[in-house]
Design an enzyme around this catalytic site. Structure first.
Site, short mmCIF file in Angstrom:
data_model
loop_
_atom_site.label_atom_id
_atom_site.label_comp_id
_atom_site.label_asym_id
_atom_site.label_seq_id
_atom_site.Cartn_x
_atom_site.Cartn_y
_atom_site.Cartn_z
N ILE A 1 46.36 14.46 -33.96
CA ILE A 1 47.17 14.71 -33.01
C ILE A 1 47.11 13.78 -31.82
CG2 ILE A 1 48.10 16.46 -31.16
CD1 ILE A 1 47.30 18.74 -33.35
N GLY B 1 38.72 19.31 -39.04
CA GLY B 1 37.82 19.85 -38.01
C GLY B 1 38.69 19.06 -36.62
N GLY B 2 38.43 19.65 -35.36
CA GLY B 2 39.03 19.10 -34.19
C GLY B 2 40.50 19.25 -34.39
N ASP B 3 41.16 17.93 -34.01
CA ASP B 3 42.57 17.87 -34.20
C ASP B 3 43.03 17.20 -35.52
OD1 ASP B 3 41.94 15.54 -33.05
OD2 ASP B 3 43.62 15.08 -32.05
N GLU B 4 42.19 17.10 -36.49
CA GLU B 4 42.40 16.31 -37.52
C GLU B 4 42.76 17.19 -38.94
OE1 GLU B 4 39.50 12.83 -36.69
OE2 GLU B 4 38.79 14.23 -38.08
#
Length: 227
Positions: free
Chosen positions: A109, A149-152
């Site tokens: 993102i 994980g995160g925005d991945e």
């Protein structure tokens, strides 16, 4: 003497009949007792079996919940990193057997940190959940969407031609760009999407994901096109 003998025989017969009646009564009471004991034992065994089944079902349900929790991203409900590698290995083997292509998409993102900074981490979480819903609604049911994980996010999808993979990437980007109400704000998700193809780009799971990641970063730096 004959009369006395007959009386003695009659008395003996009465005693015999009484004894036979007592024996019959005793047998009847014993049978009832045995039947009662059998019913009681059967009821006990049934209750124990029911309790054992309930314990087993509870343990099985708890195990399923634990397994699902270990394989699911808590925030989005998507399969997590652990599941990704299992699915990728499975899909690669299937693609090899069928002589088909497999596309691996890597999505990040754009400006996600700014969303967290401007609207708060709760808004960022809602954006991630929104992204997950859009991805699931955009790809086919047979495709796999995972949060790395995160925005991945990583997506696994079969592809007949490279052009098909390109079209799917464009379709995902367009679907995410549709404005939506997130945390009380009308926002659209801008995402950088890269992809790699089996067997064109690589034939190993780790290499395919790495190449898709590299393609995503090229897209992020250039700002042009999904590839």
């Amino acid at each position: 003497k004959l009369l006395a003998l007959r009386r003695e025989i009659a008395a003996a017969e009465r005693q015999l009949a009484a004894l036979q009646a007592e024996i019959a009564d005793a047998r009847s009471e014993h049978s009832l007792l045995v039947a009662h004991d059998a019913r009681a034992e059967n009821a006990r065994l049934t209750a124990e079996n029911l309790a054992a089944n309930q314990v087993a079902e509870t343990a099985h349900a708890a195990l399923e919940v634990a397994i699902k929790a270990s394989q699911t991203d808590v925030l989005t409900g998507l399969p997590n990193r652990e599941v990704l590698w299992d699915r990728l290995a499975h899909d690669l083997e299937l693609a090899r057997r069928l002589g088909q292509r497999l596309a691996v998409y890597f999505l990040d993102i754009d400006g996600f940190k700014q969303v967290n900074d401007e609207f708060g981490h709760a808004a960022g979480d809602l954006m991630l959940q929104h992204t997950a819903r859009v991805l699931l609604a955009t790809v086919r049911a047979s495709d796999t969407v995972c949060r790395l994980g995160g925005d991945e996010f990583v997506i696994l999808a079969s592809a007949v031609r490279r052009e098909d993979a390109e079209q799917v990437a464009v379709k995902i980007g367009q679907a995410l760009a549709v404005p939506a109400l997130i945390a009380g704000h009308t926002l659209s998700v801008s995402a950088s999407i890269g992809y790699s193809l089996f067997p064109d780009d690589a034939d190993a799971p780790g290499v395919l994901v790495h190449k898709a990641d590299e393609a995503m970063y090229r897209r992020k730096r250039s700002g042009h096109g999904p590839r």
